[in-house]
Design a protein around this motif. Structure first.
Motif, PDB file in Angstrom:
ATOM      1  N   LEU A   9     -70.913  53.667  12.551  1.00 59.03           N
ATOM      2  CA  LEU A   9     -70.742  54.053  13.956  1.00 59.03           C
ATOM      3  C   LEU A   9     -72.051  54.546  14.546  1.00 59.03           C
ATOM      4  N   HIS A  10     -72.806  55.282  13.772  1.00 63.48           N
ATOM      5  CA  HIS A  10     -74.108  55.771  14.227  1.00 63.48           C
ATOM      6  C   HIS A  10     -74.996  54.587  14.620  1.00 63.48           C
ATOM      7  N   GLU A  11     -75.004  53.581  13.782  1.00 67.51           N
ATOM      8  CA  GLU A  11     -75.816  52.383  14.027  1.00 67.51           C
ATOM      9  C   GLU A  11     -75.333  51.624  15.262  1.00 67.51           C
ATOM     10  N   VAL A  12     -74.028  51.379  15.350  1.00 66.38           N
ATOM     11  CA  VAL A  12     -73.469  50.608  16.467  1.00 66.38           C
ATOM     12  C   VAL A  12     -73.633  51.366  17.780  1.00 66.38           C
ATOM     13  N   LEU A  13     -73.403  52.669  17.760  1.00 71.27           N
ATOM     14  CA  LEU A  13     -73.583  53.452  18.985  1.00 71.27           C
ATOM     15  C   LEU A  13     -75.030  53.409  19.472  1.00 71.27           C
ATOM     16  N   GLY A  14     -75.977  53.459  18.545  1.00 77.44           N
ATOM     17  CA  GLY A  14     -77.379  53.357  18.934  1.00 77.44           C
ATOM     18  C   GLY A  14     -77.677  52.049  19.651  1.00 77.44           C
TER      19      GLY A  14
END
Length: 188
Positions: A9-14
């Motif tokens: 999620l951290h990656e996709v949100l970025g």
């Protein structure tokens, strides 16, 4: 719970909402530092992050959570399942391979379900009672798109590319469990 519940999620949100909004969302959930891939994360933080995605980015939340679920499944398939097990699962008839993967999921349910009770009353039906990623959430439609996509992607990668997973019941809708049905897509 596994850090795999938040790292994708951290990656996709970025990529979708930008680093500033992503970092504010994670800090709002009490996660000042990003966990390592082998670290555990608190259920409360998993819920707060997943719920913040649904609340703050409601128009994109389903796509964000689905992409994060796909990436989480890819990590599990790549780094958590031994090559020999992958080869064996792909060579077995899909009903037997499905049963074996469900059994493995039962033994590792804490990674994606935390303190929830994971059950598989039938090989084709999975359920989470007390799913921490939607704790106390209320909705008219099922919210567990992350788990639905995680399961479908894993079963497609490890059992058969025509496997489907559909959330057929959700605690957020008042059901007793978040229930997922596995089936083989019609190949006609």
């Amino acid at each position: 719970m596994s850090a795999n519940m938040v790292l994708p999620l951290h990656e996709v949100l970025g990529e979708t909402v930008g680093g500033v909004a992503r970092d504010a969302l994670f800090q709002g959930a009490g996660m000042r530092y990003l966990p390592g891939p082998q670290d555990h994360v608190r259920e409360r933080q998993v819920f707060e992050i997943h719920q913040s995605v649904r609340d703050l980015h409601s128009d994109q939340s389903e796509a964000i959570l689905r992409e994060a679920g796909r990436r989480a499944a890819a990590i599990v398939a790549e780094y958590r399942i031994p090559a020999s097990a992958k080869t064996m699962l792909r060579r077995l008839p899909w009903p037997l391979a499905t049963w074996m993967l469900v059994r493995s999921a039962s033994q590792n349910a804490w990674t994606f379900g935390g303190s929830a009770t994971f059950e598989a009353p039938k090989t084709s039906q999975l359920s989470l009672v007390g799913n921490p990623s939607i704790k106390d959430a209320r909705s008219k439609k099922p919210l567990c798109v992350f788990h639905e996509t995680l399961f479908q992607t894993l079963f497609r990668a490890l059992v058969h590319p025509a496997m489907l997973c559909t959330e057929t019941g959700c605690e957020a809708c008042g059901e007793e469990a978040c229930t997922f049905t596995l089936e083989m897509q019609n190949l006609d």
